[in-house]
Design a protein around this motif. Structure first.
Motif: not given
Length: 392
Positions: A172-173, A247-252, A259-260, A316-317
């Motif tokens: 979603d992020i 998309f999935e790994l970047r938020p971790f 940008e994050d 983290k998420v």
């Protein structure tokens, strides 16, 4: 004929290569015809074109009254999908409720198309709650938090939910950042909520036709099996792409770049707007963090670290979602944390080719956890009293 013979004598390598290629194609055709017509080993089912259409509001939406077999996995998983007359991935519903009502909102992880109809989230949750509430499914494949919020205001609200369950999916992020095919929210310091809607209404683009090669791969028994043999029937982590595009790994990532931080701030603002709207309508909102397999599976975490290095924090998420839930006064349920606390095996909860979508055991785990939280909060009792007091 003589010229062909002379060519073969002069160019034996080319001639043999052409003969081999012809033999391979002929063999594939014979096997495919036998598999298709005599053995019935054909690709049964439809892709997105059967169930989705353009929407000026959301970018895309379900086609009302569409029905068919959903086919999305290499292992042959096929499930029946039915879209009701309101365009919801659900059985037929009335606009006016006859008892307390719960709305499920989110993306494909809320559609639950990876399991047969009777085992999808809305029905399993309703059973877990002993039919004390009617549970409606408003999931939309590929939707970001932005589209979820828009749908909440423009569609979900008309079905008078007492409780809304937003199942957050890790992609979603990233989906919130997509600007060319859907409406999106951009940070705006001049707006009361700190964000403003952009890219609306959506312009309809002429759809591109699928390539012939894709069609051949989909319908050829031999080529499908060859593809499965080469790629394998395992969850796809896509570790061959840059982390910035994942998309999935970047938020971790343990350390966020600018940008994050921007992406998390957009998510924070949209969730805040969603919480405020729900509160203003007298609706109870529960934010549920969906499962992401690498966060639970040590083998997959090792693959991730091997591809990108040791730069991840797989809690983290969960921590970020817990923080923003506390900030906006909404209830939060983390399925990854719950699964870890109970020492549950991700392989037992998720489709074997998938990193985000649940199997039957996973849906039951989701429904039981949500039902337990709702019951503990007493929300259904409140809704029942309110329902009775309104004379409905």
């Amino acid at each position: 004929m003589k010229s062909h013979w002379q060519f073969a004598q002069r160019h034996p390598f080319v001639s043999n290569a052409m003969l081999m290629a012809f033999s391979v194609v002929f063999t594939i055709v014979v096997i495919d015809l036998t598999a298709f017509y005599l053995l019935g080993l054909r690709r049964v089912g439809y892709g997105p074109e059967r169930f989705f259409q353009y929407s000026s509001l959301l970018g895309w939406e379900h086609i009302p009254n569409s029905e068919g077999t959903w086919y999305a996995y290499k292992d042959g998983t096929r499930t029946h999908v039915r879209i009701n007359s309101f365009g919801l991935p659900d059985s037929e519903r009335n606009v006016e409720p006859d008892r307390p009502r719960i709305a499920l909102i989110g993306d494909s992880t809320t559609e639950f198309w990876e399991v047969d109809e009777e085992f999808r989230g809305q029905y399993v949750l309703q059973n877990a709650l002993e039919d004390r509430a009617e549970v409606l499914n408003f999931g939309l494949r590929g939707a970001g938090t932005d589209q979820v919020y828009i749908r909440m205001r423009q569609q979900v609200i008309h079905f008078s939910p007492d409780i809304v369950i937003y199942t957050f999916c890790i992609n979603d992020i990233g989906n919130n950042m997509v600007e060319d095919s859907k409406p999106y929210y951009a940070l705006d310091p001049d707006s009361d909520q700190g964000i403003s809607l952009r890219g609306y209404p959506i312009r309809r683009e002429i759809p591109q036709e699928d390539s012939r090669l894709l069609g051949l791969l989909q319908h050829s028994f031999v080529l499908r099996k060859l593809k499965h043999f080469v790629i394998g029937i395992t969850p796809h982590l896509r570790t061959n792409q840059p982390l910035e595009d994942h998309f999935e790994l970047r938020p971790f990532k343990r350390i966020y770049d600018a940008e994050d931080e921007k992406r998390m701030e957009v998510l924070r603002r949209i969730v805040g707007a969603l919480a405020g709207y729900a509160r203003g309508q007298g609706i109870r909102l529960l934010l549920v963090e969906g499962l992401y397999r690498p966060a639970l599976d040590s083998e997959m975490r090792q693959q991730v670290v091997g591809a990108y290095g040791d730069q991840f924090d797989f809690d983290k998420v969960s921590a970020n979602l817990a923080s923003l839930s506390a900030e906006f006064g909404i209830e939060f349920l983390s399925l990854p944390r719950l699964a870890r606390n109970r020492a549950l095996d991700a392989k037992m909860l998720m489709h074997r080719e998938d990193t985000m979508h649940l199997n039957r055991e996973g849906v039951k785990f989701y429904a039981d956890a949500v039902a337990e939280r709702i019951s503990k909060l007493g929300w259904l009792n409140e809704a029942a009293v309110s329902y009775a007091g309104a004379g409905r």
